[in-house]
Design an enzyme around this catalytic site. Structure first.
Site, PDB file in Angstrom:
ATOM      1  N   SER A 135       0.853  -1.188   0.000  1.00 24.92           N
ATOM      2  CA  SER A 135       0.000   0.000   0.000  1.00 24.92           C
ATOM      3  C   SER A 135       0.887   1.235   0.000  1.00 24.92           C
ATOM      4  CB  SER A 135      -0.882   0.016   1.254  1.00 24.92           C
ATOM      5  OG  SER A 135      -1.540   1.265   1.409  1.00 24.92           O
ATOM      6  N   TYR A 148      -1.401  -0.081  10.594  1.00 26.83           N
ATOM      7  CA  TYR A 148      -1.661  -0.497   9.214  1.00 26.83           C
ATOM      8  C   TYR A 148      -0.510  -0.046   8.308  1.00 26.83           C
ATOM      9  CZ  TYR A 148      -3.530  -0.817   4.532  1.00 26.83           C
ATOM     10  OH  TYR A 148      -3.681  -1.096   3.194  1.00 26.83           O
TER      11      TYR A 148
END
Length: 250
Positions: A135, A148
């Site tokens: 990501s 995250y």
């Protein structure tokens, strides 16, 4: 015919990747926790798709299932580590610790365990491709991204180190780093099922779609074997890194 294993195959990126690879002529093993969704996908995709129900965080179950793969779905040539999630968007001092632990177990432990299970066979055959779904959060920090983002930074560095360990072998590794992507359950899961809150993330934005990511995977696996894309960062035109912020004293 090459054989691919795709985790997180029941929805979003994983499902779109399975559909695209089947259309491209690959055999695909689709792994996910939700057997009902996997079976629906299997009914649509036919005999070249094998649904496998397992949770990447359950190491013993994963090992057992991989040992029982039918011969026609062995060996695995392409591993697509797509399973992952974000939970919560609170600042670190208000975050739920269980959410942190779940992200680490799924985004890191599950990914490295599956890689550890499949990579030796690739090395033995001197052939394979590992694609990790990272990501942009692994590169750019944002408020509430805490664990995250850290987990995706791990995926980025792990991918780079795999390339180093595999130097001299015909095994490719790519880290795909998507930005804002809609049409998935990502934000619904992040906000613990609050669909209204999740919808606000994508309102009035022409976002990247699961099909965009699937087409990227298709392009990657069909590039020449001497060709390696170390990482590829994908954002919608509507998104960019916002630069550094300064908090003025008041």
């Amino acid at each position: 015919m090459n054989i691919a294993l795709v985790t997180g195959a029941s929805s979003g990126f994983g499902q779109a990747i399975c559909r695209k690879l089947i259309a491209d002529g690959y055999k695909v093993i689709g792994a996910a926790r939700r057997s009902d969704k996997l079976q629906k996908l299997a009914d649509q995709l036919g005999d070249n798709f094998l649904p496998l129900t397992f949770d990447v965080t359950k190491k013993d179950a994963v090992e057992t299932i991989l040992l029982q793969l039918p011969k026609e779905f062995q060996p695995i040539d392409i591993l697509i580590n797509n399973a992952g999630l974000a939970l919560g968007l609170e600042p670190a001092y208000e975050a739920n610790y269980n959410d942190w632990e779940t992200m680490i177990q799924t985004n890191i432990i599950g990914l490295i365990h599956l890689t550890h299970q499949i990579l030796p066979s690739m090395v033995e055959r001197n052939y394979g491709y590992i694609i990790n779904l990272g990501s942009v959060a692994g590169t750019y920090a944002y408020k509430g991204g805490n664990v995250y983002g850290a987990s995706k930074a791990f995926v980025k560095q792990f991918s780079a180190n795999l390339r180093t360990d595999l130097l001299g072998k015909r095994i490719r590794v790519t880290n795909i780093e998507p930005g804002l992507c809609g049409g998935t359950e990502f934000s619904n899961i992040r906000f613990h099922g609050n669909d209204e809150q999740a919808a606000t993330v994508y309102k009035d934005v022409d976002y990247v779609t699961p099909e965009d990511i699937a087409n990227t995977v298709s392009w990657l696996v069909n590039t020449p074997n001497h060709f390696n894309v170390n990482s590829i960062e994908i954002m919608p035109v509507a998104q960019a890194s916002a630069g550094l912020s300064v908090c003025k004293q008041v």
